[in-house]
Design an enzyme around this catalytic site. Structure first.
Site, PDB file in Angstrom:
ATOM      1  N   ALA A   1      13.246   1.782   9.250  1.00 35.64           N
ATOM      2  CA  ALA A   1      12.053   2.661   8.575  1.00 35.64           C
ATOM      3  C   ALA A   1      11.810   4.111   9.176  1.00 35.64           C
ATOM      4  O   ALA A   1      12.893   4.700   9.563  1.00 35.64           O
ATOM      5  CB  ALA A   1      10.190   2.325   9.618  1.00 35.64           C
TER       6      ALA A   1
ATOM      7  N   HIS B   1       1.083  -1.753   0.047  1.00 37.32           N
ATOM      8  CA  HIS B   1      -0.057  -0.269  -0.021  1.00 37.32           C
ATOM      9  C   HIS B   1       0.353   1.786   0.181  1.00 37.32           C
ATOM     10  O   HIS B   1       2.431   1.162   0.352  1.00 37.32           O
ATOM     11  CB  HIS B   1      -0.773  -0.008   1.275  1.00 37.32           C
ATOM     12  CG  HIS B   1      -0.177   0.013   2.059  1.00 37.32           C
ATOM     13  ND1 HIS B   1      -0.762  -1.137   3.115  1.00 37.32           N
ATOM     14  CD2 HIS B   1       0.771  -1.103   3.118  1.00 37.32           C
ATOM     15  CE1 HIS B   1      -0.548  -1.639   4.539  1.00 37.32           C
ATOM     16  NE2 HIS B   1       0.348  -1.468   4.051  1.00 37.32           N
TER      17      HIS B   1
END
Length: 401
Positions: free
Chosen positions: A364, A304
């Protein structure tokens, strides 16, 4: 061996219709009328086609048929060009002299044209479609000059509405029969084993190919040379143009252009695959993912909110939410390469040109500007700093609510 054949005359009727192209080349739901005519003929078993048209329209007209099935002559083809075609044509030969649709037996079953004709509700008019004996046409091929009038005099029986021949004399009629093209195309696909949920909300162009066992859900649009393999599910609300979809794959509420998708791959919802992509097997391209000019290896997951442009992704890679390949510096575009079995954390920017080695992890929130070796962990973010009491102090100063 003789082939079921057709000769199609494409008149230049622009002065009559007011169009900028001949009526046979006017677009109907994205494809020329001639392409729809050719598709319906092929559905009825025709294999070889001879086009007679002005040189300026030859390329566009030939593109409406398979390359190995068509040959072209001038608007009034000479005997030398037409004679070998007639010699290989089966009897009867179909000759089309005016814009028309030939839907064969399907017209009676889908649009109830036959019943309307028999009831006297449709006009008894010429269709411009004839069945002729190629042997009867061959003698005049020896004439010094091809004579269309003499040719027409031996054409034989003119097909009627009851034969599934529907004349299209003007743009208004063409607009009226657009739904007929959609219905006929879907009818033939359904009869071959394609599962179509809604005949009225599924648009399959004349060049597209759908294998038996595929499923087309409402809102499906298949344009250009799109192919859909058995077991694939397209839709709802998906647009594919010049796309190839492999067995067992799904394309849900997404758009794919000039790209290939392998087997058992899921695309969407709300994915955008731009031209030049090769997407492999067992892949997930999830919601709000855009892919452009990239290759994606088997087993990779892009679930996504990600942009993959000018990138080569290996196998079994996981791209976290918000990953971006930064491929453009304002002037030039560069490529990223990511090795097999890598893990790319959420909100990662990979600034091309950069290579991520096999089996590496990217933390991240990192912005990667240099190559990462195999099996490494790359962290490219500033350290977290906590200033205790900062917010309370600012509020007391009236600088925060």
């Amino acid at each position: 061996m003789s082939k079921r054949s057709a000769i199609i005359f494409l008149p230049d009727d622009r002065t009559v219709t007011g169009l900028n192209v001949p009526l046979m080349l006017r677009s109907v739901t994205g494809s020329p009328l001639l392409a729809w005519m050719g598709r319906l003929m092929r559905e009825s078993g025709y294999e070889a086609f001879f086009l007679a048209c002005a040189p300026e329209f030859r390329e566009a007209a030939a593109a409406c048929f398979p390359e190995d099935a068509v040959c072209c002559g001038g608007e009034a083809p000479d005997a030398e060009a037409l004679k070998p075609f007639l010699q290989e044509a089966a009897n009867p030969l179909l000759v089309v002299t005016a814009p028309a649709v030939l839907g064969g037996k399907a017209l009676g079953g889908v649009t109830e044209v036959a019943q309307e004709v028999e009831a006297g509700n449709l006009p008894d008019q010429g269709t411009g479609c004839y069945l002729a004996d190629p042997e009867a046409l061959l003698p005049m091929m020896d004439a010094a000059n091809f004579d269309l009038v003499r040719f027409a005099s031996v054409l034989g029986r003119e097909l009627t509405w009851l034969d599934g021949a529907v004349p299209i004399p003007d743009p208004e009629t063409l607009a009226d029969v657009q739904s007929m093209f959609r219905q006929l195309r879907n009818y033939y696909l359904y009869a071959d084993g394609v599962d179509i949920w809604d005949f009225g909300d599924c648009y399959v162009g004349p060049f597209a190919e759908v294998a038996p066992g595929a499923v087309l859900m409402p809102g499906t649009i298949l344009k250009g040379r799109t192919t859909v393999a058995a077991g694939a599910v397209i839709g709802p609300n998906s647009l594919l143009e010049n796309a190839s979809i492999g067995e067992g794959s799904t394309v849900n509420a997404s758009q794919i252009y000039d790209s290939t998708v392998g087997k058992n791959t899921n695309v969407g919802p709300f994915a955008y695959v731009r031209p030049g992509c090769t997407i492999g097997d067992d892949i997930k391209v999830g919601d709000f993912v855009e892919v452009k000019n990239s290759t994606i290896g088997d087993g990779t997951k892009i679930s996504h909110l990600t942009y993959v442009g000018d990138t080569d992704l290996g196998k079994r890679i996981n791209l976290g939410c918000g990953t971006v390949t930064v491929n453009y510096d304002g002037k030039n575009k560069y490529r990223c390469t990511v090795g097999d079995d890598s893990f790319i954390g959420c909100n990662t920017n990979m600034v091309a040109p950069v290579t991520i080695g096999r089996g590496s992890y990217i933390a991240a929130g990192s912005t990667i500007t240099e190559d990462v070796p195999e099996d490494a962990l790359a962290i490219a973010r500033s350290r977290q700093t906590v200033l205790e009491g900062w917010a309370a102090k600012r509020r007391q100063q009236g600088k925060l609510k």
